[in-house]
Design a protein around this motif. Sequence first.
Motif, PDB file in Angstrom:
ATOM      1  N   ARG A  16       0.654  -1.341   0.040  1.00 55.26           N
ATOM      2  CA  ARG A  16       0.173   0.283  -0.043  1.00 55.26           C
ATOM      3  C   ARG A  16       0.645   1.147   0.201  1.00 55.26           C
ATOM      4  O   ARG A  16       0.054   2.270  -0.452  1.00 55.26           O
ATOM      5  N   GLN A  39      -7.081  -7.978  -5.096  1.00 57.52           N
ATOM      6  CA  GLN A  39      -8.488  -7.809  -5.096  1.00 57.52           C
ATOM      7  C   GLN A  39      -9.589  -8.696  -6.765  1.00 57.52           C
ATOM      8  O   GLN A  39      -9.534  -7.242  -7.561  1.00 57.52           O
ATOM      9  N   THR A  44     -18.734 -11.999  -7.285  1.00 53.15           N
ATOM     10  CA  THR A  44     -19.147 -13.054  -6.255  1.00 53.15           C
ATOM     11  C   THR A  44     -20.384 -13.343  -6.171  1.00 53.15           C
ATOM     12  O   THR A  44     -21.396 -13.056  -6.831  1.00 53.15           O
ATOM     13  N   CYS A 240     -13.755 -11.794  -0.577  1.00 56.16           N
ATOM     14  CA  CYS A 240     -12.702 -10.740  -0.216  1.00 56.16           C
ATOM     15  C   CYS A 240     -13.219 -10.053   1.215  1.00 56.16           C
ATOM     16  O   CYS A 240     -12.726 -10.224   2.765  1.00 56.16           O
ATOM     17  N   GLY A 241     -14.315  -9.388   1.295  1.00 56.79           N
ATOM     18  CA  GLY A 241     -14.938  -8.946   2.303  1.00 56.79           C
ATOM     19  C   GLY A 241     -15.906  -9.707   3.651  1.00 56.79           C
ATOM     20  O   GLY A 241     -16.218  -9.015   4.015  1.00 56.79           O
ATOM     21  N   ARG A 243     -14.637 -12.312   4.981  1.00 54.47           N
ATOM     22  CA  ARG A 243     -14.113 -12.616   6.476  1.00 54.47           C
ATOM     23  C   ARG A 243     -14.674 -13.709   6.823  1.00 54.47           C
ATOM     24  O   ARG A 243     -14.353 -14.033   7.889  1.00 54.47           O
ATOM     25  N   ASP A 272     -21.659 -13.371   7.620  1.00 54.56           N
ATOM     26  CA  ASP A 272     -21.263 -14.020   6.848  1.00 54.56           C
ATOM     27  C   ASP A 272     -21.065 -14.866   7.088  1.00 54.56           C
ATOM     28  O   ASP A 272     -20.464 -16.030   5.438  1.00 54.56           O
TER      29      ASP A 272
ATOM     30  N   ILE B  60     -18.270  -8.523  -3.291  1.00 55.89           N
ATOM     31  CA  ILE B  60     -17.646  -8.782  -1.075  1.00 55.89           C
ATOM     32  C   ILE B  60     -16.529  -7.772  -1.760  1.00 55.89           C
ATOM     33  O   ILE B  60     -15.832  -9.100  -0.550  1.00 55.89           O
ATOM     34  N   ALA B  61     -15.957  -6.851  -1.693  1.00 54.41           N
ATOM     35  CA  ALA B  61     -14.323  -6.440  -1.592  1.00 54.41           C
ATOM     36  C   ALA B  61     -14.428  -6.108  -0.323  1.00 54.41           C
ATOM     37  O   ALA B  61     -15.012  -5.735   0.620  1.00 54.41           O
ATOM     38  N   TYR B  62     -12.682  -6.851  -0.242  1.00 54.17           N
ATOM     39  CA  TYR B  62     -11.952  -6.021   1.419  1.00 54.17           C
ATOM     40  C   TYR B  62     -12.838  -4.221   1.517  1.00 54.17           C
ATOM     41  O   TYR B  62     -12.939  -3.545   0.463  1.00 54.17           O
ATOM     42  N   ALA B  63     -12.639  -4.749   2.346  1.00 54.70           N
ATOM     43  CA  ALA B  63     -13.019  -2.919   3.038  1.00 54.70           C
ATOM     44  C   ALA B  63     -11.628  -2.552   3.643  1.00 54.70           C
ATOM     45  O   ALA B  63     -10.748  -2.882   3.230  1.00 54.70           O
ATOM     46  N   SER B  65      -8.828  -1.178   5.930  1.00 51.19           N
ATOM     47  CA  SER B  65      -8.596  -1.330   7.543  1.00 51.19           C
ATOM     48  C   SER B  65      -8.936  -0.727   7.851  1.00 51.19           C
ATOM     49  O   SER B  65      -9.075  -1.840   9.168  1.00 51.19           O
ATOM     50  N   LEU B 266      -6.134  -7.411   7.190  1.00 49.09           N
ATOM     51  CA  LEU B 266      -6.856  -7.103   6.222  1.00 49.09           C
ATOM     52  C   LEU B 266      -7.654  -6.324   6.226  1.00 49.09           C
ATOM     53  O   LEU B 266      -7.717  -4.788   6.273  1.00 49.09           O
ATOM     54  N   CYS B 267      -9.172  -6.535   7.048  1.00 47.63           N
ATOM     55  CA  CYS B 267     -10.436  -5.598   7.257  1.00 47.63           C
ATOM     56  C   CYS B 267     -11.528  -6.452   8.448  1.00 47.63           C
ATOM     57  O   CYS B 267     -11.314  -7.879   8.001  1.00 47.63           O
ATOM     58  N   VAL B 268     -12.288  -5.560   8.337  1.00 48.17           N
ATOM     59  CA  VAL B 268     -13.362  -6.625   8.760  1.00 48.17           C
ATOM     60  C   VAL B 268     -15.109  -6.423   7.646  1.00 48.17           C
ATOM     61  O   VAL B 268     -14.599  -5.578   6.933  1.00 48.17           O
ATOM     62  N   SER B 269     -15.895  -7.613   8.036  1.00 46.40           N
ATOM     63  CA  SER B 269     -16.484  -7.886   7.304  1.00 46.40           C
ATOM     64  C   SER B 269     -17.326  -6.666   6.782  1.00 46.40           C
ATOM     65  O   SER B 269     -18.273  -5.567   7.513  1.00 46.40           O
ATOM     66  N   THR B 270     -17.035  -7.044   5.910  1.00 55.93           N
ATOM     67  CA  THR B 270     -17.438  -5.554   4.803  1.00 55.93           C
ATOM     68  C   THR B 270     -19.558  -5.722   5.032  1.00 55.93           C
ATOM     69  O   THR B 270     -20.130  -4.062   5.308  1.00 55.93           O
TER      70      THR B 270
END
Lengths: 399, 399
Positions: A16, A39, A44, A240-241, A243, A272, B60-63, B65, B266-270
């Motif tokens: 990043r 990403q 999805t 990916c989102g 989790r 999820d 459903i992408a990464y949010a 961080s 990475l991230c929390v559930s989108t």
Amino acid sequence: MKLSKKVESMQFSPIRRFNPFGFKAEADGKKVYHLNIGQPDVETPECFMDAIRAYDKKVIAYAESGGINDLRDAVCDYFKGYNMDFAPEDIMVTTGGSEALNMTFLTILNEGEEVLIPEPFYTNYHTFATAAGGKVVPITTKTEDGYHYADKDQIESCITPKTRAICCLNPGNPTGTVLTLDEMKLICEIAKKHDLWIIADEVYREFVYDGREMASFGMLPEYSDRVIIIDSVSKRYSACGARIGFAICKNKEFNSGMMKIAQGRLCVSTIDQVGAAALFRMPKSYYDEVKAEYCGRRDVVYEELMKIPGVVCQKPGGAFYLTAKLPVDDVEDFLMFLLTEFDDHGETVMFAPAAGFYATPGLGKNEMRIAYVLNQKDMKRGTELIKLGLEAYNKKLGK
Amino acid sequence: MKLSKKVESMQFSPIRRFNPFGFKAEADGKKVYHLNIGQPDVETPECFMDAIRAYDKKVIAYAESGGINDLRDAVCDYFKGYNMDFAPEDIMVTTGGSEALNMTFLTILNEGEEVLIPEPFYTNYHTFATAAGGKVVPITTKTEDGYHYADKDQIESCITPKTRAICCLNPGNPTGTVLTLDEMKLICEIAKKHDLWIIADEVYREFVYDGREMASFGMLPEYSDRVIIIDSVSKRYSACGARIGFAICKNKEFNSGMMKIAQGRLCVSTIDQVGAAALFRMPKSYYDEVKAEYCGRRDVVYEELMKIPGVVCQKPGGAFYLTAKLPVDDVEDFLMFLLTEFDDHGETVMFAPAAGFYATPGLGKNEMRIAYVLNQKDMKRGTELIKLGLEAYNKKLGK
């Protein structure tokens, strides 16, 4: 106010670091092809949101700490489809593969103990190992060998009395390198001889190309007391989102230790998990489609890369990454040139410099990682922009 | 295969230890009133699932961080409603309050360093502190004092050169004890004098009764460089399975350290974040309704408890827990009697023995925790069953 030494020794994501320059280029009106991030643009599967939309409980309650039964059952069935036999209690549902790794390192590593990881490697292993008080010891691999590491002498030369585990991300990120089942067996033999755990991070398991059969450390039951499989819905289902990840193991002591940590953090997102269970119930044909898509993208990138004089790269066999040597001294300097000075018809490109994926200082300075997560047309143009950028860069340097 | 010392020293949830006996009683046809768990029966506001059902992104992408902007903004607005001023970058979205605590301990504690926590305390603090290599040092409180701990001499007597933080769960679990703003100020003064962090776990913030004003460590801006607020949607919005929490702090070094860990995972559930943002946008009247509901339940439990000869308990001011001394030598033995030998018209009751909430061995043996998370009628009957059970237990013991 002082922070802990552990957190001081962690690093921000090296992937990043160049983002601000990418954003600046975009703000200045350039189109940037993002070959730098993992990403995917693959949609999805709709069953994920469909299952969630149908969820009608009035209270969004805690789930069981090990995961909801429906999801654990679905995961067992998925493995049965590949002739691997796991029981629901062998499946620990976690908040992404990230938490599975985090909890695993915490469960097996004492302060100062070592985990072997082939480098270049997924950088967050360093964060997870450090958080647990452990240390990453790299098994260095080379571009010229296609980043292969299944070599008995080389692996054993890295083992010390403090070594507790060998961690294999297979297929690999950032390299795309794939182990054969025989190579897995070799690594298991070494682990058994030295009484080590094997952490088999198989989140890209289905993405193997050129006629390779999907293989897993779970296919070697004679080593199942020491094999910990890390899994995730993120890449397989382009979610990916969501989790949702897993630590899968048949060693009851390990599972018991993991459950203590799991109970401490209560549970994983209920919603999820409901969506993820639907994903695992999809037919195998889904994987074939996605695999064909990624394989096509890889072929385009590889073909374009091979047109660039001086690039060193073996065609990667899996995942959706590729690491290559570029004919420059300093890939980061070249990337800065691409983002701040270069464009072709208003377009430029971004990749991940590979130095951040190495634990050994000084390595990877002339290597880059490409994630082939965009459609073929964009991947082709992105790779072409690297070629055009190199020509302009060399011109600037007077080469 | 060996596990780490850390995980060996962790314990399974002491609250869940008696579950098999509760399940057995139910399997045998008894109705069991579950006053033992912190899972409310209050319905999750519909806006949570409505917002999720309306989510229409194809991937459903990464949010980010640190959390999605919409949620961080909603949290800032929520605090503004109480005249507390936080910027989005002060808000770190985490996977439940659990991850916020986990990351916080990791960010501030070195191996062997200590965090002060009033006991009895929420048992998972022990897991989180141990995972970070730290040690919980208890500030022991007493039933007779209503479990109050805001005492300068007592707190300072627990401070050593290794102390790094004071952790206040306020309102408290398992005690329901509430700090006044003046008491918070006193604790901040002590923290400043000894250069300690304050971890202010305020997940029950809104649930204060008897005319108490909602108060927060965030209302003391002069100490904001050392105050870390832990928050969560779990209890406030009865959304325990949503796994959305927060670490909120104005100290930039702390936030920077937390971000390294956050990027690693990475991230929390989108999807959960999308739902949580809607929860925070609800009008304040929602809290009044829920508060009135819990207060009514507390009153019923307290009134019934006071009918039992020999019970010691001060009326708790907040959260939805109550800890009381029972006139028995061993509460665990009494609980086993309730689950395996006793019933009244086919009904019995379950609570949490309090010994597991103490770090000091031997304390809490005659105390129990009740969570008043069921409706008033059930709470009343459950508490009555404790009374009837005690009578039968004493008869059995020949008292």
